[in-house]
Design an enzyme around this catalytic site. Sequence first.
Site, short mmCIF file in Angstrom:
data_model
loop_
_atom_site.label_atom_id
_atom_site.label_comp_id
_atom_site.label_asym_id
_atom_site.label_seq_id
_atom_site.Cartn_x
_atom_site.Cartn_y
_atom_site.Cartn_z
N SER A 1 2.54 -0.24 6.17
CA SER A 1 3.67 0.10 7.04
C SER A 1 4.66 -1.05 7.18
CB SER A 1 3.18 0.57 8.40
OG SER A 1 2.29 -0.37 8.96
N HIS B 1 -1.38 -1.29 -4.11
CA HIS B 1 -2.64 -0.85 -3.50
C HIS B 1 -2.60 0.67 -3.30
CE1 HIS B 1 -6.24 -1.60 -0.97
NE2 HIS B 1 -5.76 -0.65 -0.17
N ASP C 1 -7.06 -5.93 4.48
CA ASP C 1 -6.32 -4.66 4.49
C ASP C 1 -6.29 -4.11 5.91
OD1 ASP C 1 -5.25 -2.19 3.90
OD2 ASP C 1 -6.93 -1.51 2.66
N MET D 1 -11.85 -5.11 5.73
CA MET D 1 -10.95 -4.24 6.50
C MET D 1 -10.64 -4.91 7.84
SD MET D 1 -10.27 -1.74 4.54
CE MET D 1 -9.18 -0.97 5.73
N MET E 1 -12.03 5.17 -0.29
CA MET E 1 -12.65 5.43 1.01
C MET E 1 -13.26 6.81 0.92
SD MET E 1 -9.56 3.75 3.17
CE MET E 1 -8.53 3.81 1.71
N SER F 1 0.85 -1.20 0.00
CA SER F 1 0.00 0.00 0.00
C SER F 1 0.88 1.24 0.00
CB SER F 1 -0.90 0.01 1.23
OG SER F 1 -1.47 1.30 1.38
N ASP G 1 -4.65 3.94 -1.83
CA ASP G 1 -5.71 4.34 -0.91
C ASP G 1 -6.17 5.77 -1.19
OD1 ASP G 1 -6.06 2.07 0.89
OD2 ASP G 1 -3.96 2.42 1.42
N GLY H 1 -0.59 1.78 9.69
CA GLY H 1 0.11 1.53 10.94
C GLY H 1 -0.78 1.26 12.15
N GLY I 1 -8.62 4.56 7.24
CA GLY I 1 -8.26 5.97 7.42
C GLY I 1 -6.77 6.20 7.61
N PHE I 2 -6.08 5.23 8.19
CA PHE I 2 -4.67 5.45 8.51
C PHE I 2 -3.88 4.15 8.36
CE2 PHE I 2 -7.33 8.31 10.93
CZ PHE I 2 -6.80 9.55 10.58
N HIS J 1 -8.45 1.58 -3.79
CA HIS J 1 -9.38 1.42 -2.67
C HIS J 1 -9.97 2.79 -2.35
CE1 HIS J 1 -9.63 0.35 1.94
NE2 HIS J 1 -10.82 0.53 1.40
N MET K 1 -8.69 8.69 -0.05
CA MET K 1 -9.48 9.11 1.12
C MET K 1 -9.93 10.56 0.94
SD MET K 1 -7.18 7.56 4.21
CE MET K 1 -6.37 5.97 4.08
C1 DX5 Z 1 -6.12 2.03 5.71
C2 DX5 Z 1 -5.75 1.67 4.31
C3 DX5 Z 1 -4.69 0.66 4.20
C4 DX5 Z 1 -3.37 1.03 4.83
C5 DX5 Z 1 -2.90 -0.20 5.55
O1 DX5 Z 1 -7.32 2.70 5.72
O2 DX5 Z 1 -6.87 1.20 3.59
O3 DX5 Z 1 -4.49 0.21 2.85
O4 DX5 Z 1 -2.39 1.44 3.92
O5 DX5 Z 1 -1.81 0.14 6.30
P1 DX5 Z 1 -1.08 -0.90 7.26
O6 DX5 Z 1 -0.65 -2.06 6.42
O7 DX5 Z 1 0.05 -0.10 7.81
O8 DX5 Z 1 -2.08 -1.30 8.31
ZN ZN Z 2 -6.53 0.23 1.59
#
Ligand code: DX5
Ligand code: ZN
Length: 225
Positions: A201, A36, A178, A140, A71, A13, A38, A148, A145-146, A69, A40
């Site tokens: 991460s 991937h 994810d 999910m 969001m 990602s 993201d 890590g 949203g974030f 993806h 948002m």
């Molecule tokens: C979170 C994202 C993920 C994110 C995952 O909302 O959809 O794709 O990058 O990050 P890690 O792998 O750090 O949990």
């Molecule tokens: Zn994602």
Amino acid sequence: MNSTATDIIVAPSILSADFAALAESIKPVADAPWLHVDVMDGSFVPNITIGPPVVAALHKVTSQVLDVHLMIVEPERYIDAFAAAGADVLTVHAEACPHLHRVVQQIKAAGMQAGVSLNPSTPPDVLEWVINDLDLVLIMTVNPGFGGQKFIASMLPKVERVRRMIEAAHADCLLEVDGGVDINTAAPLVRAGARVLVAGSAVFGAPAPAQALKAIAKAARAGLT
Ligand code: DX5
Ligand code: ZN
């Protein structure tokens, strides 16, 4: 897509990559078949990231499958823009789509593969009447949203449940997860039925992303045996 395929895909990602040097930072993960991305909007989730121009820029520098993806609220407004940008898989959130069936058809009509994602608290039942139209389901394993965040272990039985739904419906649909994917969570997720694992991460936050990617893929494959 083939739901019975035992191939594991680990999709890095880019959320955790260096946005100021994106083309450089994805080079170490060029072996990954998917990337991937993201998207948002600060409304569906409390964070804002990127949109079609960045997908178009990635499309120019890599031939990897761009797994986008969304969001965002009202994702139907942006389907054509992401298709034009070069998205291969476009995933929307069921929670953002009162007319989910229509949105799925619009994604496919635009020439992309269609995915539907569920937040941790959303029951899998919302998939029942669209599952045979889907190319991908994204569970999910953190609240979106974030990067890590901590893996939510109670999502493992949900992944198992969705795997059973896919098989019972004979749906030609990949199962992706994810959030919080790393060398410890990869095998249990595969054992539960996931075949596409997004890792942010754990790949880009590692000192050597290429090695981290390999280690996660190896750990994930151990879940097949
Ligand atoms: C979170 C994202 C993920 C994110 C995952 O909302 O959809 O794709 O990058 O990050 P890690 O792998 O750090 O949990
Ligand atoms: Zn994602």
